[in-house]
Design a protein around this motif. Structure first.
Motif, PDB file in Angstrom:
ATOM      1  N   SER A 122       0.819  -1.222   0.000  1.00 40.00           N
ATOM      2  CA  SER A 122       0.000   0.000   0.000  1.00 40.00           C
ATOM      3  C   SER A 122       0.845   1.262   0.000  1.00 40.00           C
ATOM      4  O   SER A 122       0.377   2.330  -0.387  1.00 40.00           O
ATOM      5  CB  SER A 122      -0.937   0.016   1.209  1.00 40.00           C
ATOM      6  OG  SER A 122      -1.890  -1.003   1.138  1.00 40.00           O
ATOM      7  N   GLN A 123       2.072   1.150   0.456  1.00 42.02           N
ATOM      8  CA  GLN A 123       2.933   2.319   0.480  1.00 42.02           C
ATOM      9  C   GLN A 123       3.342   2.748  -0.929  1.00 42.02           C
ATOM     10  O   GLN A 123       3.771   3.884  -1.129  1.00 42.02           O
ATOM     11  CB  GLN A 123       4.172   2.043   1.333  1.00 42.02           C
ATOM     12  CG  GLN A 123       3.841   1.878   2.799  1.00 42.02           C
ATOM     13  CD  GLN A 123       5.047   1.533   3.643  1.00 42.02           C
ATOM     14  OE1 GLN A 123       6.090   2.182   3.549  1.00 42.02           O
ATOM     15  NE2 GLN A 123       4.929   0.517   4.484  1.00 42.02           N
ATOM     16  N   ALA A 124       3.194   1.855  -1.895  1.00 40.15           N
ATOM     17  CA  ALA A 124       3.464   2.225  -3.284  1.00 40.15           C
ATOM     18  C   ALA A 124       2.286   2.993  -3.860  1.00 40.15           C
ATOM     19  O   ALA A 124       2.466   4.058  -4.478  1.00 40.15           O
ATOM     20  CB  ALA A 124       3.740   0.972  -4.117  1.00 40.15           C
ATOM     21  N   GLU A 125       1.072   2.478  -3.683  1.00 37.15           N
ATOM     22  CA  GLU A 125      -0.126   3.132  -4.219  1.00 37.15           C
ATOM     23  C   GLU A 125      -1.318   2.603  -3.449  1.00 37.15           C
ATOM     24  O   GLU A 125      -1.545   1.396  -3.391  1.00 37.15           O
ATOM     25  CB  GLU A 125      -0.278   2.833  -5.720  1.00 37.15           C
ATOM     26  CG  GLU A 125      -1.152   3.809  -6.487  1.00 37.15           C
ATOM     27  CD  GLU A 125      -2.644   3.620  -6.222  1.00 37.15           C
ATOM     28  OE1 GLU A 125      -3.332   4.645  -6.017  1.00 37.15           O
ATOM     29  OE2 GLU A 125      -3.111   2.476  -6.216  1.00 37.15           O
ATOM     30  N   ALA A 126      -2.086   3.502  -2.863  1.00 38.06           N
ATOM     31  CA  ALA A 126      -3.138   3.081  -1.931  1.00 38.06           C
ATOM     32  C   ALA A 126      -4.475   2.796  -2.599  1.00 38.06           C
ATOM     33  O   ALA A 126      -5.253   1.991  -2.093  1.00 38.06           O
ATOM     34  CB  ALA A 126      -3.329   4.144  -0.855  1.00 38.06           C
ATOM     35  N   GLY A 127      -4.771   3.443  -3.725  1.00 40.58           N
ATOM     36  CA  GLY A 127      -6.110   3.358  -4.294  1.00 40.58           C
ATOM     37  C   GLY A 127      -6.550   1.961  -4.661  1.00 40.58           C
ATOM     38  O   GLY A 127      -7.692   1.566  -4.407  1.00 40.58           O
ATOM     39  N   HIS A 128      -5.652   1.185  -5.269  1.00 39.02           N
ATOM     40  CA  HIS A 128      -6.061  -0.150  -5.702  1.00 39.02           C
ATOM     41  C   HIS A 128      -6.209  -1.105  -4.523  1.00 39.02           C
ATOM     42  O   HIS A 128      -6.699  -2.226  -4.688  1.00 39.02           O
ATOM     43  CB  HIS A 128      -5.066  -0.710  -6.730  1.00 39.02           C
ATOM     44  CG  HIS A 128      -3.770  -1.192  -6.152  1.00 39.02           C
ATOM     45  ND1 HIS A 128      -2.820  -0.337  -5.623  1.00 39.02           N
ATOM     46  CD2 HIS A 128      -3.264  -2.443  -6.009  1.00 39.02           C
ATOM     47  CE1 HIS A 128      -1.796  -1.050  -5.191  1.00 39.02           C
ATOM     48  NE2 HIS A 128      -2.029  -2.321  -5.411  1.00 39.02           N
ATOM     49  N   GLY A 129      -5.830  -0.655  -3.324  1.00 40.07           N
ATOM     50  CA  GLY A 129      -6.046  -1.470  -2.141  1.00 40.07           C
ATOM     51  C   GLY A 129      -7.513  -1.657  -1.815  1.00 40.07           C
ATOM     52  O   GLY A 129      -7.878  -2.609  -1.108  1.00 40.07           O
ATOM     53  N   CYS A 130      -8.379  -0.775  -2.324  1.00 38.73           N
ATOM     54  CA  CYS A 130      -9.808  -0.865  -2.005  1.00 38.73           C
ATOM     55  C   CYS A 130     -10.432  -2.165  -2.519  1.00 38.73           C
ATOM     56  O   CYS A 130     -10.991  -2.934  -1.735  1.00 38.73           O
ATOM     57  CB  CYS A 130     -10.531   0.362  -2.554  1.00 38.73           C
ATOM     58  SG  CYS A 130     -12.316   0.308  -2.338  1.00 38.73           S
ATOM     59  N   PRO A 131     -10.371  -2.473  -3.826  1.00 38.96           N
ATOM     60  CA  PRO A 131     -10.947  -3.747  -4.262  1.00 38.96           C
ATOM     61  C   PRO A 131     -10.215  -4.953  -3.697  1.00 38.96           C
ATOM     62  O   PRO A 131     -10.830  -6.003  -3.466  1.00 38.96           O
ATOM     63  CB  PRO A 131     -10.827  -3.689  -5.791  1.00 38.96           C
ATOM     64  CG  PRO A 131      -9.780  -2.666  -6.068  1.00 38.96           C
ATOM     65  CD  PRO A 131      -9.904  -1.666  -4.959  1.00 38.96           C
ATOM     66  N   VAL A 132      -8.912  -4.829  -3.473  1.00 36.05           N
ATOM     67  CA  VAL A 132      -8.151  -5.914  -2.860  1.00 36.05           C
ATOM     68  C   VAL A 132      -8.684  -6.196  -1.457  1.00 36.05           C
ATOM     69  O   VAL A 132      -8.912  -7.349  -1.066  1.00 36.05           O
ATOM     70  CB  VAL A 132      -6.651  -5.553  -2.818  1.00 36.05           C
ATOM     71  CG1 VAL A 132      -5.877  -6.550  -1.970  1.00 36.05           C
ATOM     72  CG2 VAL A 132      -6.070  -5.502  -4.231  1.00 36.05           C
ATOM     73  N   SER A 133      -8.903  -5.136  -0.698  1.00 35.65           N
ATOM     74  CA  SER A 133      -9.398  -5.266   0.669  1.00 35.65           C
ATOM     75  C   SER A 133     -10.804  -5.855   0.705  1.00 35.65           C
ATOM     76  O   SER A 133     -11.104  -6.738   1.520  1.00 35.65           O
ATOM     77  CB  SER A 133      -9.380  -3.892   1.345  1.00 35.65           C
ATOM     78  OG  SER A 133      -9.932  -3.964   2.642  1.00 35.65           O
ATOM     79  N   MET A 134     -11.674  -5.389  -0.168  1.00 34.93           N
ATOM     80  CA  MET A 134     -13.047  -5.887  -0.145  1.00 34.93           C
ATOM     81  C   MET A 134     -13.126  -7.354  -0.564  1.00 34.93           C
ATOM     82  O   MET A 134     -13.979  -8.098  -0.073  1.00 34.93           O
ATOM     83  CB  MET A 134     -13.932  -5.010  -1.022  1.00 34.93           C
ATOM     84  CG  MET A 134     -14.165  -3.621  -0.440  1.00 34.93           C
ATOM     85  SD  MET A 134     -15.482  -2.689  -1.248  1.00 34.93           S
ATOM     86  CE  MET A 134     -14.763  -2.450  -2.867  1.00 34.93           C
ATOM     87  N   THR A 135     -12.249  -7.761  -1.460  1.00 32.89           N
ATOM     88  CA  THR A 135     -12.220  -9.174  -1.835  1.00 32.89           C
ATOM     89  C   THR A 135     -11.812 -10.025  -0.639  1.00 32.89           C
ATOM     90  O   THR A 135     -12.382 -11.097  -0.388  1.00 32.89           O
ATOM     91  CB  THR A 135     -11.252  -9.382  -3.013  1.00 32.89           C
ATOM     92  OG1 THR A 135     -11.628  -8.508  -4.089  1.00 32.89           O
ATOM     93  CG2 THR A 135     -11.284 -10.816  -3.508  1.00 32.89           C
ATOM     94  N   TYR A 136     -10.815  -9.560   0.094  1.00 33.29           N
ATOM     95  CA  TYR A 136     -10.399 -10.248   1.319  1.00 33.29           C
ATOM     96  C   TYR A 136     -11.563 -10.356   2.302  1.00 33.29           C
ATOM     97  O   TYR A 136     -11.805 -11.411   2.909  1.00 33.29           O
ATOM     98  CB  TYR A 136      -9.244  -9.475   1.950  1.00 33.29           C
ATOM     99  CG  TYR A 136      -8.848  -9.921   3.335  1.00 33.29           C
ATOM    100  CD1 TYR A 136      -8.349 -11.204   3.562  1.00 33.29           C
ATOM    101  CD2 TYR A 136      -8.940  -9.055   4.416  1.00 33.29           C
ATOM    102  CE1 TYR A 136      -7.962 -11.611   4.837  1.00 33.29           C
ATOM    103  CE2 TYR A 136      -8.554  -9.446   5.691  1.00 33.29           C
ATOM    104  CZ  TYR A 136      -8.067 -10.726   5.894  1.00 33.29           C
ATOM    105  OH  TYR A 136      -7.690 -11.117   7.155  1.00 33.29           O
TER     106      TYR A 136
END
Length: 552
Positions: A122-136
């Motif tokens: 996430s320290q590289a780029e936070a935005g794409h963490g959203c769909p990653v997080s919701m899938t988890y």
């Protein structure tokens, strides 16, 4: 242009480092029984600090997603188009198991290792963490419908990123989203008006709107809609099993302050086909499993943002001279940097402890489940609140250079408030602390068992813990409890951070935290650490080992 003079006193580009090069993170993995994951975390951390990934992160935000509602023939497609950099970032995240992979991994500490990976990437780029997080987060909620889980969980946990509008069961891997809030209610989902009508074949038809659905390009959504029994949870795919589009219309994408690489949409459902998940009328209870998991990622995301901001501040001040010497050798700047480092480490140790509690709670440890319930609510409130303040101070360490887009600091600054808003803003999180205290008495016992593990080690921590007990006694009246909910959540988070630091971190970091955050020897801004704090040890621990950051 004519070269008029040589430009000096500029920090070199910060690249070629590892976001996993952090003692607090690596120590937590070893301490919590997940040391086997260190090589995987280190590999991903080195990738996150590489120049190609930094460029991908820049492109993903500078070229935000676009909504394409129709194709050239006028057919409705409702697709979101992304810059290739977005897909490159998503591919790495999924291949490294940042999404739902831990649910298919029976190794001890699988969720903690996943949390550490989410933190460094996430320290590289936070935005794409959203769909990653919701899938988890979707998997534990989906398990309330065993038949659906049997079909879709293997694809949600698969390490294949397969973007595109196709029937879910025909894809190599799936991404999941959440479709909850509506215009009239926001976090108060019990005011939702979307209706779900049984179709007679085991499915329902949902009609209504959703005001804020992040990652609308996901393959599946857990959605809330009202049935005769009450608010219920459903699994809703974008594409139906026969390959036809579901009745899901993307009305527009939100023009957001930050998180610009990620799409968030307003959605209309027009008799969209959906399958029930969990008990009818108990939709909030079903989907809260998903919410709790994404709240963990809010804490992780805030901690990651703090570490990223601290890194930039350390790098700039190590290479920038003013008034005859480097900035990071000047007493007041050293106090600011050390204060930022203490805040960052406190956030990291708490985030890792919460992730470890997730691991243990899912293997049947009732005490860890109880601790997670209360500590996650308090941690989500406080750590995410601190993220914005930390980002602002880290940006200021770069002066005017930090205020321009090329520095990356404005992106960090814009991103920080989202973690405090996502999955319930400050009031929602603070009131959830009260809810946990009222409905789950075991959670308070588990909380104090964890905090009291450091009893006697620091008088300031002991006094702060006693203060929390006094606050709890004064919160017996429901109305008064609401008025003090924020103060209580803050103090509970702080004493938990203090206990973890005293037990597990460098003595200089623990001492500075207890003196400032718990002992009252602190001002209202970073850089007001009390006299006698060991700034040199704190800064040495905080620095990257990469030569790019300079010597201590």
């Amino acid at each position: 242009m004519t070269v008029t003079h040589e430009v000096v006193n500029q920090a070199p580009p910060l690249t070629g480092f590892s976001t996993a090069d952090e003692p607090a993170l690596l120590e937590a993995l070893q301490r919590e029984g997940a040391g086997w994951g260190v090589p995987e975390v280190a590999e991903l951390g080195a990738l996150a600090g590489s120049e190609p990934v930094q460029e991908q992160a820049r492109w993903a935000e500078e070229q935000p997603p676009r909504l394409r509602t129709h194709d050239r023939f006028g057919h409705r497609v409702d697709e979101v188009e992304f810059h290739p950099a977005w897909h490159q970032l998503m591919t790495v995240a999924v291949e490294h198991g940042l999404h739902a992979a831990p649910w298919a991994d029976d190794r001890p500490g699988a969720h903690l290792v996943r949390a550490a990976k989410f933190y460094v990437w996430s320290q590289a780029e936070a935005g794409h963490g959203c769909p990653v997080s919701m899938t988890y987060a979707a998997v534990p909620a989906l398990r309330a419908a065993p038949d659906l889980a049997a079909r879709y969980e293997p694809l949600l946990t698969a390490r294949s990123y397969d973007f595109g509008l196709r029937a879910p069961l025909g894809k190599a891997g799936l991404i999941a989203g959440m479709s909850m809030t509506e215009k009239q209610g926001g976090s108060d989902v019990r005011t939702n008006t979307s209706r779900a009508v049984p179709a007679g074949d085991g499915t329902y038809r949902i009609t209504g709107h959703k005001w804020f659905t992040s990652a609308p390009m996901s393959d599946l959504f857990l959605a809330l809609a009202r049935t005769e029994e009450g608010l219920s949870c459903f699994l809703l795919p974008r594409v139906l099993p026969d390959g036809t589009r579901n009745g899901m219309r993307l009305m527009r994408l939100k023009d957001k302050l930050g998180n610009r690489s990620n799409a968030s949409a307003e959605i209309e459902y027009d008799e969209a086909v959906a399958w029930p998940v969990g008990e009818p009328g108990r939709g909030v209870r079903t989907i809260v499993e998903m919410v709790n998991m994404t709240r963990l990622d809010c804490v992780l995301g805030s901690a990651a943002g703090m570490r990223a901001g601290l890194r930039q501040a350390l790098h700039h001040t190590a290479h920038r001279r003013a008034f005859g010497r480097e900035l990071d050798q000047q007493p007041l700047m050293r106090s600011v940097l050390a204060d930022l480092a203490v805040e960052s480490e406190a956030a990291t140790v708490l985030a890792m402890r919460l992730a470890a509690a997730v691991d243990r709670s899912h293997t049947g440890d009732a005490a860890e489940a109880a601790l997670r319930r209360l500590a996650l609510a308090a941690g989500k409130y406080w750590v995410c609140k601190r993220g914005s303040t930390h980002a602002a101070e880290a940006l200021e360490c770069l002066g005017g250079n930090g205020y321009v887009e090329e520095s990356g600091m404005p992106r960090l600054y814009r991103e920080a408030p989202l973690m405090s808003i996502w999955e319930g803003s400050g009031n929602v999180a603070a009131l959830d602390v009260l809810r946990a205290l009222t409905k789950e008495p075991a959670a308070l016992d588990a909380f104090f068992a964890e905090v009291d593990a450091a009893a006697g080690a620091d008088r300031r921590l002991d006094a702060a813990v006693a203060g929390v007990r006094t606050m709890l006694a004064g919160a017996a009246d429901p109305e008064r409890a609401q008025l003090m909910a924020r103060s209580l959540a803050e103090r509970m988070a702080l004493v938990l951070q203090g206990s973890l630091l005293v037990r597990h971190s460098h003595p200089a970091v623990a001492d500075a935290f207890c003196a400032s955050r718990l002992g009252g020897e602190w001002g209202n801004a970073f850089g007001t650490l009390p006299a006698g704090v060991d700034l040199a040890s704190i800064l040495e621990r905080a620095r990257l080992k990469s030569p790019a950051v300079g010597a201590a």
